[in-house]
Design an enzyme around this catalytic site. Structure first.
Site, PDB file in Angstrom:
ATOM      1  N   TYR A  63     -22.375  43.570   2.666  1.00  0.00           N
ATOM      2  CA  TYR A  63     -22.134  41.982   2.106  1.00  0.00           C
ATOM      3  C   TYR A  63     -20.892  41.804   3.561  1.00  0.00           C
ATOM      4  O   TYR A  63     -19.842  42.200   2.510  1.00  0.00           O
ATOM      5  CB  TYR A  63     -21.984  41.718   0.729  1.00  0.00           C
ATOM      6  N   PHE A 213     -30.557  34.621  -7.199  1.00  0.00           N
ATOM      7  CA  PHE A 213     -30.551  33.713  -6.867  1.00  0.00           C
ATOM      8  C   PHE A 213     -30.711  32.983  -8.497  1.00  0.00           C
ATOM      9  O   PHE A 213     -31.477  32.248  -7.941  1.00  0.00           O
ATOM     10  CB  PHE A 213     -31.309  33.743  -6.003  1.00  0.00           C
ATOM     11  N   PRO A 214     -29.891  32.975  -9.466  1.00  0.00           N
ATOM     12  CA  PRO A 214     -30.168  32.585 -10.563  1.00  0.00           C
ATOM     13  C   PRO A 214     -30.228  30.840 -10.100  1.00  0.00           C
ATOM     14  O   PRO A 214     -30.791  30.121 -11.339  1.00  0.00           O
ATOM     15  CB  PRO A 214     -29.338  33.099 -11.500  1.00  0.00           C
ATOM     16  N   GLY A 216     -30.681  29.394  -7.655  1.00  0.00           N
ATOM     17  CA  GLY A 216     -31.248  28.860  -6.082  1.00  0.00           C
ATOM     18  C   GLY A 216     -30.903  29.729  -4.960  1.00  0.00           C
ATOM     19  O   GLY A 216     -31.631  29.443  -4.131  1.00  0.00           O
ATOM     20  N   GLY A 217     -29.147  29.904  -4.933  1.00  0.00           N
ATOM     21  CA  GLY A 217     -29.021  31.058  -3.943  1.00  0.00           C
ATOM     22  C   GLY A 217     -28.601  30.016  -2.137  1.00  0.00           C
ATOM     23  O   GLY A 217     -27.715  29.071  -2.916  1.00  0.00           O
ATOM     24  N   PHE A 218     -29.245  30.585  -1.166  1.00  0.00           N
ATOM     25  CA  PHE A 218     -28.892  29.907  -0.237  1.00  0.00           C
ATOM     26  C   PHE A 218     -28.915  28.383  -0.612  1.00  0.00           C
ATOM     27  O   PHE A 218     -29.191  27.153  -0.051  1.00  0.00           O
ATOM     28  CB  PHE A 218     -29.363  30.144   1.369  1.00  0.00           C
ATOM     29  N   THR A 219     -30.060  27.517  -1.135  1.00  0.00           N
ATOM     30  CA  THR A 219     -30.552  26.129  -1.380  1.00  0.00           C
ATOM     31  C   THR A 219     -30.636  25.832  -2.769  1.00  0.00           C
ATOM     32  O   THR A 219     -31.693  26.194  -4.088  1.00  0.00           O
ATOM     33  CB  THR A 219     -32.083  26.034  -0.795  1.00  0.00           C
ATOM     34  N   PRO A 220     -30.141  25.209  -3.375  1.00  0.00           N
ATOM     35  CA  PRO A 220     -29.400  25.244  -4.830  1.00  0.00           C
ATOM     36  C   PRO A 220     -30.965  24.502  -5.533  1.00  0.00           C
ATOM     37  O   PRO A 220     -31.143  23.700  -5.065  1.00  0.00           O
ATOM     38  CB  PRO A 220     -28.103  23.944  -4.963  1.00  0.00           C
ATOM     39  N   LEU A 221     -30.379  24.710  -7.094  1.00  0.00           N
ATOM     40  CA  LEU A 221     -31.722  24.098  -7.514  1.00  0.00           C
ATOM     41  C   LEU A 221     -31.252  22.799  -7.617  1.00  0.00           C
ATOM     42  O   LEU A 221     -30.735  22.426  -8.438  1.00  0.00           O
ATOM     43  CB  LEU A 221     -31.301  24.765  -9.032  1.00  0.00           C
TER      44      LEU A 221
END
Length: 288
Positions: A63, A213-214, A216-221
């Site tokens: 990272y 990604f709980p 959604g990660g790079f594309t949020p839920l």
């Protein structure tokens, strides 16, 4: 301040930790590459997380690269006795920020030493081997060679415990023939639930499952049903998504990441939220 102990505890390696932890990925710059826009804010988030009871932090030396671990060291070293730092190896970053496999013995050994140096540690508590057989998700194939390298570094005293990431159920079973696997970290959330059976398998053996990604990660839920449930409970959609994960199985450990103190507080407040059965039923249908 939220009482995150309400979310319960679970065993990670041979340590008992609060189920709400913190993922450090977002402390690096955009695309998890380069330095953060606001280093002081990144330091403040880490310190506040630990002050709020977070006792396990997920990171990696790829990272940044190196950036996140250096910030963790600056913010928290010397580390509290009860803090478990979990890192991962087997990837490197291209000059353009791309994610590339780094699973050779030389690359894995170098990665372990990079983590030790940048975190300021003599031994790494947990190292997850992230399968890079496919960058985008689990893919069947042998992980015996890289796992054997980590097991040798464990024998040398540089690693205490080994976990797996981005893997299949078969790879977990195969890995256990080489070394003890103390956790599994895969992509999983309210909308992406390919690992239902694996979570239950791991729960039966007392092994933590750590969804990355709980939120959604790079594309949020995003879900109308999620927003409606949240509004009805006086909570935010992200708090509901985290609370759903906490109620999904007792072996789930959460590592939501953020570079914002406000979002950190919001995430940790998920510990206070108990979802009624009818809300869980609505949320369960989101992935269908």
């Amino acid at each position: 301040m939220s009482d995150i102990s309400k979310a319960g505890t679970f065993t990670l390696s041979d340590r008992r930790v609060n189920r709400l932890g913190y993922g450090a990925m977002q402390l690096a710059g955009p695309g998890v590459f380069g330095p953060p826009k606001d280093r002081e804010a990144a330091l403040a988030v880490l310190r506040e997380a630990v002050a709020s009871g977070v006792d396990h932090i997920d990171t990696s030396d790829f990272y940044g690269p190196h950036v996140t671990n250096q910030i963790i060291r600056e913010a928290l070293h010397p580390y509290p006795d009860d803090l478990v730092i979990v890192t991962k190896v087997s990837a490197r970053r291209g000059a353009d920020g791309s994610w590339l496999p780094a699973m050779s013995p030389e690359e894995l050994t170098a990665a372990v030493h990079d983590n030790l140096r940048n975190l300021g540690l003599d031994v790494l508590e947990v190292v997850n081997l992230r399968s890079m057989l496919d960058v985008h998700g689990p893919k069947e194939g042998s992980l015996e060679a890289p796992l054997t390298v980590l097991a040798e570094l464990q024998h040398q005293g540089l690693i205490r415990h080994i976990g797996l990431s981005n893997v299949t159920s078969k790879q977990v079973a195969d890995g256990r023939r080489i070394t003890e696997i103390v956790c599994v970290q895969n992509a999983y959330n309210l909308a992406h639930r390919a690992d239902e059976a694996l979570i239950d398998e791991l729960a039966a053996s007392g092994t933590p499952y750590v969804p990355f990604f709980p939120l959604g990660g790079f594309t949020p839920l995003q879900s109308t049903a999620l927003s409606e449930v949240a509004a009805g409970l006086g909570a935010t959609p992200m708090q509901v998504a985290l609370a759903w994960l906490l109620q999904r199985a007792p072996n789930i450990l959460l590592i939501p990441g953020t570079s914002s103190l406000g979002h950190l507080e919001e995430n940790l407040a998920a510990a206070d939220l108990v979802l009624p059965d009818e809300a869980v039923a609505v949320l369960d249908r989101i992935a269908e």
